[in-house]
Write a protein that holds these residues in place. Structure first.
Motif, PDB file in Angstrom:
ATOM      1  N   ALA A 128      22.969  62.092  62.117  1.00  0.00           N
ATOM      2  CA  ALA A 128      24.173  61.249  62.066  1.00  0.00           C
ATOM      3  C   ALA A 128      24.261  60.282  63.220  1.00  0.00           C
ATOM      4  O   ALA A 128      25.052  59.352  63.180  1.00  0.00           O
ATOM      5  N   ILE A 129      23.476  60.504  64.270  1.00  0.00           N
ATOM      6  CA  ILE A 129      23.574  59.631  65.446  1.00  0.00           C
ATOM      7  C   ILE A 129      22.189  59.087  65.763  1.00  0.00           C
ATOM      8  O   ILE A 129      21.218  59.836  65.818  1.00  0.00           O
ATOM      9  N   PHE A 130      22.112  57.771  65.890  1.00  0.00           N
ATOM     10  CA  PHE A 130      20.812  57.129  66.132  1.00  0.00           C
ATOM     11  C   PHE A 130      20.944  56.077  67.213  1.00  0.00           C
ATOM     12  O   PHE A 130      21.935  55.346  67.269  1.00  0.00           O
ATOM     13  N   LEU A 131      19.920  55.999  68.051  1.00  0.00           N
ATOM     14  CA  LEU A 131      19.831  54.897  69.010  1.00  0.00           C
ATOM     15  C   LEU A 131      19.107  53.772  68.278  1.00  0.00           C
ATOM     16  O   LEU A 131      17.917  53.871  67.999  1.00  0.00           O
ATOM     17  N   GLN A 132      19.853  52.716  67.948  1.00  0.00           N
ATOM     18  CA  GLN A 132      19.253  51.665  67.135  1.00  0.00           C
ATOM     19  C   GLN A 132      18.877  50.458  67.999  1.00  0.00           C
ATOM     20  O   GLN A 132      18.638  50.614  69.176  1.00  0.00           O
ATOM     21  N   GLN A 133      18.824  49.276  67.366  1.00  0.00           N
ATOM     22  CA  GLN A 133      18.225  48.143  68.073  1.00  0.00           C
ATOM     23  C   GLN A 133      19.203  47.320  68.906  1.00  0.00           C
ATOM     24  O   GLN A 133      18.804  46.388  69.568  1.00  0.00           O
ATOM     25  N   GLN A 134      20.479  47.672  68.866  1.00  0.00           N
ATOM     26  CA  GLN A 134      21.474  46.956  69.658  1.00  0.00           C
ATOM     27  C   GLN A 134      21.231  47.224  71.144  1.00  0.00           C
ATOM     28  O   GLN A 134      21.189  48.380  71.559  1.00  0.00           O
ATOM     29  N   TYR A 135      21.044  46.184  71.943  1.00  0.00           N
ATOM     30  CA  TYR A 135      20.762  46.407  73.357  1.00  0.00           C
ATOM     31  C   TYR A 135      21.729  45.669  74.288  1.00  0.00           C
ATOM     32  O   TYR A 135      21.638  45.790  75.499  1.00  0.00           O
ATOM     33  N   THR A 136      22.662  44.880  73.730  1.00  0.00           N
ATOM     34  CA  THR A 136      23.591  44.180  74.615  1.00  0.00           C
ATOM     35  C   THR A 136      24.945  44.883  74.591  1.00  0.00           C
ATOM     36  O   THR A 136      25.495  45.150  73.535  1.00  0.00           O
ATOM     37  N   MET A 137      25.425  45.217  75.732  1.00  0.00           N
ATOM     38  CA  MET A 137      26.742  45.845  75.868  1.00  0.00           C
ATOM     39  C   MET A 137      27.451  45.139  77.013  1.00  0.00           C
ATOM     40  O   MET A 137      26.994  45.193  78.147  1.00  0.00           O
ATOM     41  N   THR A 138      28.532  44.444  76.710  1.00  0.00           N
ATOM     42  CA  THR A 138      29.271  43.778  77.776  1.00  0.00           C
ATOM     43  C   THR A 138      30.760  44.084  77.629  1.00  0.00           C
ATOM     44  O   THR A 138      31.223  44.425  76.535  1.00  0.00           O
ATOM     45  N   GLY A 139      31.502  43.955  78.687  1.00  0.00           N
ATOM     46  CA  GLY A 139      32.940  44.186  78.636  1.00  0.00           C
ATOM     47  C   GLY A 139      33.557  43.778  79.956  1.00  0.00           C
ATOM     48  O   GLY A 139      32.860  43.686  80.973  1.00  0.00           O
ATOM     49  N   TYR A 140      34.864  43.526  79.918  1.00  0.00           N
ATOM     50  CA  TYR A 140      35.559  43.115  81.134  1.00  0.00           C
ATOM     51  C   TYR A 140      36.196  44.298  81.846  1.00  0.00           C
ATOM     52  O   TYR A 140      36.728  44.146  82.935  1.00  0.00           O
ATOM     53  N   SER A 141      36.217  45.456  81.202  1.00  0.00           N
ATOM     54  CA  SER A 141      36.849  46.611  81.846  1.00  0.00           C
ATOM     55  C   SER A 141      36.062  47.863  81.474  1.00  0.00           C
ATOM     56  O   SER A 141      35.224  47.844  80.568  1.00  0.00           O
ATOM     57  N   ARG A 142      36.342  48.945  82.186  1.00  0.00           N
ATOM     58  CA  ARG A 142      35.669  50.212  81.896  1.00  0.00           C
ATOM     59  C   ARG A 142      35.998  50.670  80.477  1.00  0.00           C
ATOM     60  O   ARG A 142      35.152  51.187  79.762  1.00  0.00           O
ATOM     61  N   GLU A 143      37.254  50.451  80.081  1.00  0.00           N
ATOM     62  CA  GLU A 143      37.691  50.883  78.743  1.00  0.00           C
ATOM     63  C   GLU A 143      36.894  50.162  77.649  1.00  0.00           C
ATOM     64  O   GLU A 143      36.529  50.759  76.645  1.00  0.00           O
ATOM     65  N   GLU A 144      36.616  48.878  77.883  1.00  0.00           N
ATOM     66  CA  GLU A 144      35.862  48.123  76.874  1.00  0.00           C
ATOM     67  C   GLU A 144      34.426  48.617  76.738  1.00  0.00           C
ATOM     68  O   GLU A 144      33.743  48.296  75.769  1.00  0.00           O
ATOM     69  N   MET A 145      33.946  49.351  77.737  1.00  0.00           N
ATOM     70  CA  MET A 145      32.572  49.851  77.680  1.00  0.00           C
ATOM     71  C   MET A 145      32.484  51.212  77.001  1.00  0.00           C
ATOM     72  O   MET A 145      31.418  51.825  76.964  1.00  0.00           O
ATOM     73  N   VAL A 146      33.607  51.699  76.484  1.00  0.00           N
ATOM     74  CA  VAL A 146      33.592  52.952  75.715  1.00  0.00           C
ATOM     75  C   VAL A 146      33.606  52.595  74.232  1.00  0.00           C
ATOM     76  O   VAL A 146      34.515  51.922  73.754  1.00  0.00           O
ATOM     77  N   ASN A 147      32.574  53.012  73.530  1.00  0.00           N
ATOM     78  CA  ASN A 147      32.526  52.768  72.083  1.00  0.00           C
ATOM     79  C   ASN A 147      33.265  53.888  71.360  1.00  0.00           C
ATOM     80  O   ASN A 147      32.878  55.055  71.468  1.00  0.00           O
ATOM     81  N   HIS A 148      34.326  53.514  70.641  1.00  0.00           N
ATOM     82  CA  HIS A 148      35.086  54.501  69.886  1.00  0.00           C
ATOM     83  C   HIS A 148      34.463  54.654  68.490  1.00  0.00           C
ATOM     84  O   HIS A 148      33.564  53.897  68.110  1.00  0.00           O
ATOM     85  N   LYS A 149      35.009  55.605  67.733  1.00  0.00           N
ATOM     86  CA  LYS A 149      34.410  55.973  66.442  1.00  0.00           C
ATOM     87  C   LYS A 149      34.212  54.765  65.509  1.00  0.00           C
ATOM     88  O   LYS A 149      33.121  54.586  64.949  1.00  0.00           O
ATOM     89  N   ASP A 150      35.233  53.946  65.350  1.00  0.00           N
ATOM     90  CA  ASP A 150      35.119  52.795  64.435  1.00  0.00           C
ATOM     91  C   ASP A 150      33.990  51.870  64.848  1.00  0.00           C
ATOM     92  O   ASP A 150      33.205  51.398  64.023  1.00  0.00           O
ATOM     93  N   ARG A 151      33.926  51.612  66.139  1.00  0.00           N
ATOM     94  CA  ARG A 151      32.879  50.724  66.667  1.00  0.00           C
ATOM     95  C   ARG A 151      31.492  51.365  66.484  1.00  0.00           C
ATOM     96  O   ARG A 151      30.517  50.687  66.149  1.00  0.00           O
ATOM     97  N   LEU A 152      31.421  52.683  66.676  1.00  0.00           N
ATOM     98  CA  LEU A 152      30.136  53.381  66.528  1.00  0.00           C
ATOM     99  C   LEU A 152      29.625  53.292  65.089  1.00  0.00           C
ATOM    100  O   LEU A 152      28.437  53.086  64.849  1.00  0.00           O
ATOM    101  N   TYR A 153      30.559  53.414  64.109  1.00  0.00           N
ATOM    102  CA  TYR A 153      30.142  53.279  62.703  1.00  0.00           C
ATOM    103  C   TYR A 153      29.812  51.829  62.362  1.00  0.00           C
ATOM    104  O   TYR A 153      28.912  51.563  61.565  1.00  0.00           O
ATOM    105  N   GLU A 154      30.541  50.893  62.964  1.00  0.00           N
ATOM    106  CA  GLU A 154      30.266  49.469  62.728  1.00  0.00           C
ATOM    107  C   GLU A 154      28.856  49.120  63.226  1.00  0.00           C
ATOM    108  O   GLU A 154      28.101  48.421  62.552  1.00  0.00           O
ATOM    109  N   LEU A 155      28.506  49.646  64.392  1.00  0.00           N
ATOM    110  CA  LEU A 155      27.175  49.373  64.941  1.00  0.00           C
ATOM    111  C   LEU A 155      26.089  50.106  64.157  1.00  0.00           C
ATOM    112  O   LEU A 155      24.987  49.602  63.976  1.00  0.00           O
TER     113      LEU A 155
END
Ligand code: SF4
Ligand code: SF4
Length: 179
Positions: A128-155
């Protein structure tokens, strides 16, 4: 202290014109001008990502659009930097997937902690969990760097399911055999 005079070699005519040095520099410049490019115009151009690349961890659904994670929390337990936080939730009795015991109510991955080790993918019994080809992660705050469930399924999107484990379990239950 004795002073030792050093005779300086006189410059030749060519050296006084700086031509040998200029020509030597131009030769290197033209050599690189004609050579194949080794850089690219990122982010407009992106490199080809090789198979097996370990990018951002993502959650995936099966071809029926059902979340595969059963909230067993093995990945949370095994994650070395403790980047994963899961809150398990029960499947409602009237849901079409009620034959699955649990699903995550919340699933967070802190990308400021993740070290892209891939242990979560290796340990997951549900694929159910895979490290895929997405390699860019940016954000303006620590909170933005946490991927929540919806975002994890979107990715993560949908990945082919080889075993259709839960379909088989459902069919067995409908025929009176729960195991
Ligand atoms: S890749 Fe490693 S560090 Fe990142 S969430 Fe998975 S187990 Fe944790
Ligand atoms: S992703 Fe896999 S290992 Fe992690 S909780 Fe879900 S089923 Fe368990």
């Amino acid at each position: 202290m004795a002073v030792i005079p050093v005779d300086r070699k006189p410059l030749s005519f060519a050296e006084r014109t700086y031509m040998p040095q200029i020509l030597s520099g131009m030769k290197i410049t033209f050599k690189h001008l004609m050579a194949p490019k080794v850089t690219m115009e990122y982010p407009e151009e992106r490199p080809a990502i090789p198979a097996g690349y370990r990018g951002v961890p993502t959650l995936v659904k099966d071809p029926n659009g059902r979340e595969k994670c059963v909230s067993c929390q093995l990945c949370e337990f095994v994650c070395p930097p403790k980047a994963i936080r899961i809150t398990p939730g029960e499947i409602p009795p009237d849901a079409p997937t009620r034959h699955v015991e649990k699903a995550p109510q919340a699933f967070d991955i802190d990308m400021l902690r993740c070290i892209y080790c891939g242990l979560c993918q290796e340990v997951c019994p549900e694929e159910a969990i895979f490290l895929q080809q997405q390699y860019t992660m940016t954000g303006y705050s620590r909170e933005e760097m946490v991927n929540h469930k919806d975002r994890l399924y979107e990715l993560g999107g949908t990945l082919p399911d080889e075993h259709y484990k839960w379909d088989k379990k459902k069919a067995a239950e409908e025929h009176g055999n729960a195991h």
